[in-house]
Design a protein around this motif. Structure first.
Motif, mmCIF file in Angstrom:
data_model
loop_
_atom_site.group_PDB
_atom_site.id
_atom_site.type_symbol
_atom_site.label_atom_id
_atom_site.label_comp_id
_atom_site.label_asym_id
_atom_site.label_seq_id
_atom_site.Cartn_x
_atom_site.Cartn_y
_atom_site.Cartn_z
ATOM 1 N N HIS A 136 0.830 -1.202 0.000
ATOM 2 C CA HIS A 136 0.000 0.000 0.000
ATOM 3 C C HIS A 136 0.873 1.263 0.000
ATOM 4 O O HIS A 136 0.606 2.230 -0.731
ATOM 5 N N LYS A 137 1.941 1.268 0.805
ATOM 6 C CA LYS A 137 2.865 2.411 0.839
ATOM 7 C C LYS A 137 3.535 2.602 -0.520
ATOM 8 O O LYS A 137 3.672 3.738 -1.009
ATOM 9 N N ARG A 140 1.111 4.128 -2.985
ATOM 10 C CA ARG A 140 0.941 5.567 -2.725
ATOM 11 C C ARG A 140 2.146 6.360 -3.235
ATOM 12 O O ARG A 140 1.983 7.442 -3.787
#
Length: 146
Positions: A136-137, A140
């Protein structure tokens, strides 16, 4: 008089309890004695046949000897089994207690296995969450980098 009667009864009960485990040994001993009675009988039949008093084909000597060998092996096995059982009488007397202990130990091992399995699932879930968060990081970062 009453005291001597009580002592006599107690002594007889004690001897009966001590002799009870030997009952099977006595049965095996009786069978051994019967075996030892048959062996000379076969010899007597052989002598009578050799003397001409009996027909030679009255009994099949080979089958009789084979039956005696099998009987001897069975008696030896029975005597060895009886010896093992007598030597391990306290263990045999505790067999239900031992089985109960085995059952409780098995239940504890199964609970430990379930606990270990739950710990393993927890660890895998933790790793999956960490991987998901790092993915997820990264997503992003990629979206912010455009």
């Amino acid at each position: 008089m009453g005291l001597s009667l009580a002592i006599t009864v107690a002594w007889n009960v004690y001897k009966w309890v001590k002799a009870k485990p030997l009952a099977t040994l006595a049965g095996v001993r009786d069978e051994v004695e019967k075996y030892h009675e048959v062996t000379p009988a076969l010899d007597i039949i052989d002598r009578l046949t050799a003397a001409g008093k009996l027909q030679a084909n009255l009994i099949n000597r080979g089958e009789a000897i084979e039956a005696l060998k099998i009987t001897r092996e069975s008696l030896v096995c029975a005597l060895k089994t009886e010896r093992i059982l007598r030597k391990n009488q306290q263990f045999i007397g505790r067999r239900y207690e031992l089985f109960a202990n085995i059952e409780s130990n098995l239940a504890a091992l199964m609970a430990l296995d379930v606990s270990d399995l739950a710990t393993e699932y927890g660890r895998l879930l933790n790793e999956a969450l960490e991987i998901g968060m790092s993915v997820h990081k990264e997503v992003r970062k990629l979206q912010n980098g455009r």
